[in-house]
Design an enzyme around this catalytic site. Structure first.
Site, mmCIF file in Angstrom:
data_model
loop_
_atom_site.group_PDB
_atom_site.id
_atom_site.type_symbol
_atom_site.label_atom_id
_atom_site.label_comp_id
_atom_site.label_asym_id
_atom_site.label_seq_id
_atom_site.Cartn_x
_atom_site.Cartn_y
_atom_site.Cartn_z
ATOM 1 N N PRO A 2 -4.013 -1.380 7.043
ATOM 2 C CG PRO A 2 -2.667 0.168 5.936
ATOM 3 C CD PRO A 2 -2.607 -1.073 6.763
ATOM 4 C CD GLU A 3 -10.084 -3.794 5.349
ATOM 5 O OE1 GLU A 3 -11.055 -3.474 4.636
ATOM 6 O OE2 GLU A 3 -10.031 -4.870 5.968
ATOM 7 C CG HIS A 102 11.270 0.494 11.015
ATOM 8 N ND1 HIS A 102 11.992 -0.566 10.523
ATOM 9 C CD2 HIS A 102 11.012 0.202 12.319
ATOM 10 C CE1 HIS A 102 12.164 -1.463 11.492
ATOM 11 N NE2 HIS A 102 11.581 -1.019 12.580
ATOM 12 N NE ARG A 125 5.034 -7.721 9.374
ATOM 13 C CZ ARG A 125 4.132 -8.666 9.500
ATOM 14 N NH1 ARG A 125 3.011 -8.419 10.159
ATOM 15 N NH2 ARG A 125 4.295 -9.850 8.964
#
Ligand SMILES: [Zn+2]
Length: 297
Positions: A2-3, A102, A125
């Protein structure tokens, strides 16, 4: 990864449901993400009300009623979603599509309008992280950040000061968070293509000897804003379609002009070039060698 526009989209999705909500209970399913959670994390949040959902660069900032700020960085795969709305008609906006193993943080919220719901942080992650601090200037993550690219403090005159003595390529300068905050690899390529500037141009070549911005540097400031705003708009329409919002795992798919389009035709009108890829400081840069140029002095 994500930016800034993706983080802004997440913020806009969370905002109506977290602002004004009281945090009833915080459950941590593990002791760390990329870094350990701060000591007393759950306790510090419990009982507080979230005053606002803000953003600085790629950091989400939940500002609490006692002045404390909860910072959340999404890393590569972090996402926030809601579950268990007590108002049934709203639950459909946030389907439970994530792999729950997660789910690392769950916050039970009570919102004056939307009722009870659970806000969940999922991160496969675990490159994301969270922090708590009393004053934003004390945060090591926020200290020293350059201006927000969508804010008024980001302009060609200021950028000329940062660029004047830099021999480094303009692509690398755009990624320097002290120069401008929150621009990542994708939007650096996109903005340079939009402004028709070669990514390898030494930053200082975009500044006159007297230290003023050249026209191309002014174009670059406009291009940075445009590519980011278009992406925020694209994210907004995704939210309105209820397809992704915070409920989905992936971030919205935005069509990029050059990013990840090696060997495809350049989308600039009338340009006959094809998109090339080079590696700068270990990161891929995509550009068109025909319509992206170096400044003429
Ligand atoms: Zn081109």
């Amino acid at each position: 990864m994500p930016e800034l526009p993706e983080v802004e989209t997440v913020r806009l999705g969370l905002k109506p449901f977290v602002e004004g909500a009281r945090i009833e209970k915080v459950t941590l399913n593990r002791a760390d993400l990329r870094f350990p959670f701060p000591k007393g994390f759950a306790k510090a949040l419990t009982g507080r009300t979230i005053d606002s959902a803000g953003r600085r660069a790629k950091y989400l900032l939940f500002r609490l009623d006692n002045g404390t700020t909860l910072l959340s960085h999404l890393g590569m795969t972090g996402s926030w979603r809601f579950e268990g709305f007590s108002h049934k008609d709203e639950s459909r906006y946030y389907p439970a599509g994530e792999d729950r193993k997660h789910d690392h943080v769950a916050m039970a919220l009570d919102h004056p309008e939307h009722g009870r719901m659970t806000l969940i942080y999922n991160d496969a992650r675990r490159f994301g992280f969270m922090d708590l601090f009393a004053r934003e200037e004390d945060s090591p993550y926020l200290a020293g950040l350059g201006p927000e690219p969508l804010g008024n403090a980001f302009d060609a005159v200021g950028l000329a000061v940062s660029f004047a003595k830099r021999a480094a390529p303009v692509k690398n300068a755009l990624l320097d968070q002290r120069v401008v905050a929150g621009i990542g690899n994708i939007y650096a390529s996109e903005a340079l293509h939009r402004a028709h500037i070669l990514p390898t141009v030494p930053s200082r070549d975009l500044v006159t000897k007297a230290g003023a911005p050249r026209t191309l540097l002014e174009d670059l400031v406009g291009a940075v804003r445009t590519v980011l705003l278009e992406a925020v708009d694209a994210g907004g329409s995704t939210l309105r379609d209820f397809r992704n919002a915070e409920g989905g795992s992936g971030y919205f798919q935005h069509r990029f002009a050059v990013y990840d389009r090696e060997r495809e035709p350049c989308p600039t009108p009338l340009c006959t070039g094809t998109v090339h890829r080079i590696v700068q400081s270990g990161r891929s840069t995509f550009y068109c060698p025909v319509c992206q140029k170096r400044p003429r002095h």
